[in-house]
Motif scaffolding. Sequence first.
Motif: not given
Length: 201
Positions: A35-46
């Motif tokens: 339930g979070v944005s794809r952009r947030m996932i990308v930022n977290v993983e980076q």
Amino acid sequence: MDAETETLALAIGRRVRDERQARDWTLDRLAAEAGVSRRMIVNVEQGAVNPSVGTLLRLSDALGIGLPALVEPRAVASDLVKVTRHGAGAALWSGERGGRGVLVAGTETPDVVELWDWTLEPGERHASEAHSTGTRELLQVLDGELVIEVGDATHALAVGDALTFPGDVDHAYANTADRPARFSLAVFEPGVGTTHREAGS
């Protein structure tokens, strides 16, 4: 981000990516599950962001691993005892006036227990959205005064006072006094990951 926060953010990012890839999930799949944005996932993983405790909880719940597993080194199967030295916990929340929420220890799934050391400076407040169903929280004030909001109720606590409450409703911790408040917090979250396992995810 300071060096300590950056190191933690990179470690969290690696763990999220590893767990996502181990499930053969796309970024979009994890975003939908958490339930979070794809952009947030990308930022977290980076490791490019210092995600909020709420975001970390959403990710850890979606991955079925519990919050401690995101921020602590992977456990070795033979490690029955784990020591966290003073100052070595994961600082997952920082207040505008210097307060900190530090996750100092935690257990593994499915029934996850987190142990936190919190400090709130005068005027600081940390709001938390409802955790997963069945979550319970226990806290004890070690220094200062604290106001706990649970749903629509407010509870004023002094040194030595303790409170047990449901963590699966919106709640907040606030310091309305003129000196710092410190409290120990335990969070019990039962059945982490069982929903996803039952659904065959």
